[in-house]
Design an enzyme around this catalytic site. Sequence first.
Site, PDB file in Angstrom:
ATOM      1  N   ARG A  69     -16.700 -22.242  47.239  1.00 31.97           N
ATOM      2  CA  ARG A  69     -16.046 -23.496  46.832  1.00 31.97           C
ATOM      3  C   ARG A  69     -14.999 -23.255  45.722  1.00 31.97           C
ATOM      4  O   ARG A  69     -15.130 -23.733  44.600  1.00 31.97           O
ATOM      5  CB  ARG A  69     -17.069 -24.535  46.381  1.00 31.97           C
ATOM      6  CG  ARG A  69     -18.184 -24.806  47.361  1.00 31.97           C
ATOM      7  CD  ARG A  69     -17.750 -25.436  48.660  1.00 31.97           C
ATOM      8  NE  ARG A  69     -17.436 -26.850  48.536  1.00 31.97           N
ATOM      9  CZ  ARG A  69     -18.323 -27.836  48.563  1.00 31.97           C
ATOM     10  NH1 ARG A  69     -19.589 -27.548  48.623  1.00 31.97           N
ATOM     11  NH2 ARG A  69     -17.940 -29.095  48.476  1.00 31.97           N
ATOM     12  N   PRO A  70     -13.990 -22.443  45.967  1.00 28.99           N
ATOM     13  CA  PRO A  70     -12.957 -22.203  44.950  1.00 28.99           C
ATOM     14  C   PRO A  70     -12.194 -23.489  44.607  1.00 28.99           C
ATOM     15  O   PRO A  70     -12.243 -24.471  45.363  1.00 28.99           O
ATOM     16  CB  PRO A  70     -12.038 -21.194  45.634  1.00 28.99           C
ATOM     17  CG  PRO A  70     -12.264 -21.348  47.083  1.00 28.99           C
ATOM     18  CD  PRO A  70     -13.697 -21.768  47.248  1.00 28.99           C
ATOM     19  N   ILE A  71     -11.505 -23.468  43.464  1.00 28.47           N
ATOM     20  CA  ILE A  71     -10.687 -24.631  43.073  1.00 28.47           C
ATOM     21  C   ILE A  71      -9.243 -24.199  42.801  1.00 28.47           C
ATOM     22  O   ILE A  71      -8.507 -24.873  42.075  1.00 28.47           O
ATOM     23  CB  ILE A  71     -11.280 -25.332  41.835  1.00 28.47           C
ATOM     24  CG1 ILE A  71     -11.429 -24.360  40.654  1.00 28.47           C
ATOM     25  CG2 ILE A  71     -12.603 -26.000  42.155  1.00 28.47           C
ATOM     26  CD1 ILE A  71     -11.737 -25.039  39.341  1.00 28.47           C
ATOM     27  N   ASP A  72      -8.841 -23.090  43.390  1.00 29.80           N
ATOM     28  CA  ASP A  72      -7.492 -22.558  43.141  1.00 29.80           C
ATOM     29  C   ASP A  72      -6.391 -23.565  43.504  1.00 29.80           C
ATOM     30  O   ASP A  72      -5.385 -23.675  42.796  1.00 29.80           O
ATOM     31  CB  ASP A  72      -7.283 -21.242  43.901  1.00 29.80           C
ATOM     32  CG  ASP A  72      -7.560 -21.394  45.392  1.00 29.80           C
ATOM     33  OD1 ASP A  72      -8.629 -21.951  45.739  1.00 29.80           O
ATOM     34  OD2 ASP A  72      -6.720 -21.014  46.214  1.00 29.80           O
ATOM     35  N   LEU A  73      -6.600 -24.325  44.578  1.00 27.20           N
ATOM     36  CA  LEU A  73      -5.564 -25.299  44.990  1.00 27.20           C
ATOM     37  C   LEU A  73      -5.467 -26.441  43.964  1.00 27.20           C
ATOM     38  O   LEU A  73      -4.369 -26.938  43.674  1.00 27.20           O
ATOM     39  CB  LEU A  73      -5.876 -25.846  46.386  1.00 27.20           C
ATOM     40  CG  LEU A  73      -5.960 -24.808  47.509  1.00 27.20           C
ATOM     41  CD1 LEU A  73      -6.315 -25.479  48.833  1.00 27.20           C
ATOM     42  CD2 LEU A  73      -4.660 -24.028  47.643  1.00 27.20           C
TER      43      LEU A  73
ATOM     44  N   ARG B 249     -29.449 -36.219  47.969  1.00 18.23           N
ATOM     45  CA  ARG B 249     -28.126 -36.259  47.336  1.00 18.23           C
ATOM     46  C   ARG B 249     -27.169 -37.118  48.164  1.00 18.23           C
ATOM     47  O   ARG B 249     -26.230 -37.698  47.624  1.00 18.23           O
ATOM     48  CB  ARG B 249     -27.541 -34.844  47.228  1.00 18.23           C
ATOM     49  CG  ARG B 249     -28.158 -33.988  46.152  1.00 18.23           C
ATOM     50  CD  ARG B 249     -27.378 -32.706  46.006  1.00 18.23           C
ATOM     51  NE  ARG B 249     -25.948 -33.021  45.915  1.00 18.23           N
ATOM     52  CZ  ARG B 249     -24.984 -32.194  46.321  1.00 18.23           C
ATOM     53  NH1 ARG B 249     -25.304 -31.041  46.867  1.00 18.23           N
ATOM     54  NH2 ARG B 249     -23.721 -32.503  46.198  1.00 18.23           N
TER      55      ARG B 249
ATOM     56  N   ASP C  39     -19.080 -31.929  58.057  1.00 20.72           N
ATOM     57  CA  ASP C  39     -20.320 -32.542  57.560  1.00 20.72           C
ATOM     58  C   ASP C  39     -21.227 -33.032  58.679  1.00 20.72           C
ATOM     59  O   ASP C  39     -22.339 -33.478  58.415  1.00 20.72           O
ATOM     60  CB  ASP C  39     -19.996 -33.718  56.626  1.00 20.72           C
ATOM     61  CG  ASP C  39     -19.313 -33.246  55.364  1.00 20.72           C
ATOM     62  OD1 ASP C  39     -18.748 -34.085  54.648  1.00 20.72           O
ATOM     63  OD2 ASP C  39     -19.318 -32.026  55.109  1.00 20.72           O
TER      64      ASP C  39
ATOM     65  N   CYS D 298     -21.632 -23.479  45.891  1.00 21.65           N
ATOM     66  CA  CYS D 298     -22.915 -24.126  46.222  1.00 21.65           C
ATOM     67  C   CYS D 298     -23.411 -23.470  47.503  1.00 21.65           C
ATOM     68  O   CYS D 298     -22.916 -22.435  47.936  1.00 21.65           O
ATOM     69  CB  CYS D 298     -22.708 -25.625  46.394  1.00 21.65           C
ATOM     70  SG  CYS D 298     -21.764 -26.013  47.829  1.00 21.65           S
TER      71      CYS D 298
ATOM     72  N   ARG E  55     -20.667 -30.123  42.053  1.00 23.68           N
ATOM     73  CA  ARG E  55     -19.347 -29.502  41.987  1.00 23.68           C
ATOM     74  C   ARG E  55     -18.228 -30.506  42.111  1.00 23.68           C
ATOM     75  O   ARG E  55     -17.138 -30.286  41.617  1.00 23.68           O
ATOM     76  CB  ARG E  55     -19.201 -28.401  43.016  1.00 23.68           C
ATOM     77  CG  ARG E  55     -19.105 -28.892  44.437  1.00 23.68           C
ATOM     78  CD  ARG E  55     -18.679 -27.856  45.386  1.00 23.68           C
ATOM     79  NE  ARG E  55     -17.597 -27.041  44.910  1.00 23.68           N
ATOM     80  CZ  ARG E  55     -16.319 -27.385  44.868  1.00 23.68           C
ATOM     81  NH1 ARG E  55     -15.970 -28.577  45.188  1.00 23.68           N
ATOM     82  NH2 ARG E  55     -15.400 -26.556  44.458  1.00 23.68           N
TER      83      ARG E  55
ATOM     84  N   LYS F  61     -20.699 -41.859  50.350  1.00 28.46           N
ATOM     85  CA  LYS F  61     -20.840 -40.987  49.166  1.00 28.46           C
ATOM     86  C   LYS F  61     -19.487 -40.386  48.796  1.00 28.46           C
ATOM     87  O   LYS F  61     -19.075 -40.420  47.636  1.00 28.46           O
ATOM     88  CB  LYS F  61     -21.822 -39.862  49.466  1.00 28.46           C
ATOM     89  CG  LYS F  61     -21.809 -38.724  48.459  1.00 28.46           C
ATOM     90  CD  LYS F  61     -22.837 -37.655  48.752  1.00 28.46           C
ATOM     91  CE  LYS F  61     -22.369 -36.623  49.713  1.00 28.46           C
ATOM     92  NZ  LYS F  61     -21.513 -35.564  49.162  1.00 28.46           N
ATOM     93  N   ASN F  62     -18.759 -39.875  49.795  1.00 34.84           N
ATOM     94  CA  ASN F  62     -17.533 -39.126  49.497  1.00 34.84           C
ATOM     95  C   ASN F  62     -16.336 -40.016  49.218  1.00 34.84           C
ATOM     96  O   ASN F  62     -15.254 -39.527  48.906  1.00 34.84           O
ATOM     97  CB  ASN F  62     -17.238 -38.129  50.620  1.00 34.84           C
ATOM     98  CG  ASN F  62     -18.288 -37.027  50.663  1.00 34.84           C
ATOM     99  OD1 ASN F  62     -19.090 -36.909  49.738  1.00 34.84           O
ATOM    100  ND2 ASN F  62     -18.313 -36.265  51.734  1.00 34.84           N
TER     101      ASN F  62
END
Length: 416
Positions: free
Chosen positions: A121-125, A397, A305, A116, A92, A22-23
């Site tokens: 789950r920030p996206i600052d990077l 999922r 995971d 989630c 996300r 999946k990933n």
Amino acid sequence: MEKYIINGGNRLYGELPIIGAKNAVLPILAATVINGSSNLISNVPKLRDVEIMIKILDSLGAKVEMKGDTIAIDSSKISKVTLPEELVREMRSSIIFMGALLARFGEAVLSYPGGCEIGPRPIDLHLKSLRQMGAEIEESHGFLYCKAKGLRGCDIQLDYPSVGATENIILAASTADGTTIIRNAAREPEIVDLQDYLNKIGCRVKGAGTSIIVVEGVKELHSCEHRIIPDRIVAGTYMVAAAITQGEIVLKNLVVEHLQSIIAKLKETGTRVIIDKKDIKIIGPDRILPIEMLQTLPFPGFPTDMQAQFMALLSIADGTSIINETVFENRFKHAEELTRMGANIKTFGNVAVIKRANKLTGAKVYAKDLRGGAALVLSGLVAEGVTEVENIYHINRGYESLYENLNRLGAKIISV
Ligand code: EPZ
């Protein structure tokens, strides 16, 4: 809401081929935006998240056809740069389209993906790195408006080896002017698979799998065919299923190198692991030994995971184990549900102490996230009596045909 009803107590025996990761497939599907050409991606798992990616590609104007485990994507007709809000919110990891759309069109508009079940789950990077490459990103009213007249290659030092941020930078850098160096890059195998796909369409990416990735921007790209790597987390989940039920199963078509940290920790529990080229035989022991310290880390460390699945296994170990979740802020929600089944678990922030439980007994439990849900199924396999796992949409999922595969190995599960 769909649920699984599991009759526990059956040992698992048999063989199982492992599907595509999946990933790995999610970022590669986003990357197909870049070449403006045809792409044939095989070994694609049938998952809810893949369906969402296909819907997003379709909404942008790509031509997408799925036949069996192969997806044909023609991105030549893509004309839109705005992602549908409801789909971004649902998954996300659609943030990965940002780098792909900036690479192709120099523009992207998407709603803030948000957190989630396992953390904010920030996206600052992601944003800091893309801005460093020249993207102008305005955040307003919950949306991200990204524009770049021309992305320029640069030297990026990631504060944390974020998988998603590493992938987004690679995609944005693939057609930038000049060369981009990513330091402290994530080293996951799924990033190596993304590099392999990108180089097949004419990109120049090297170093994936190490902490330093170098991307030389190119302008001419073309079509390609690519086969997705096997899913190391799905494989690890079935390995735990064999261990927890004292079963004996053979998993096929694996990349053993991707599983070394999981194999090492499984052996510490007394589980036998026999490797034969791309196949692995797992023999569950009569008694599970505790693990003194199980710490989740970026690859090649033990994968976050697999943390929930090991918590289920260690719930029946002969002794006390400690789990330290260092990757996500809030990834112990399954502990409370396992406790309802008789597990003896106490959590202190991102540390969980798992003591020997007399036995696990069937109960009604709720999946709260993908891997936590899988952990509840694993516990249901060994619990005395009947376990009902609710909210299995979380599980679907990331796992294709989980209960059907487990039943083929001897489990007794119905889905209602
Ligand atoms: C990917 O998520 C995976 N998802 C996750 O798998 C996996 O758990 C995770 O990598 C770690 O291996 C996909 O590949 C689709 P990160 P991602 O960015 O990219 C923080 C599953 O079960 N961070 O490496 O979102 C973040 O909050 C899923 O299959 C920032 O602070 O993970 C987290 O604490 C779950 N700022 C840590 O880094 C950022 O800008 C790791 O996140 C980005 C991340």
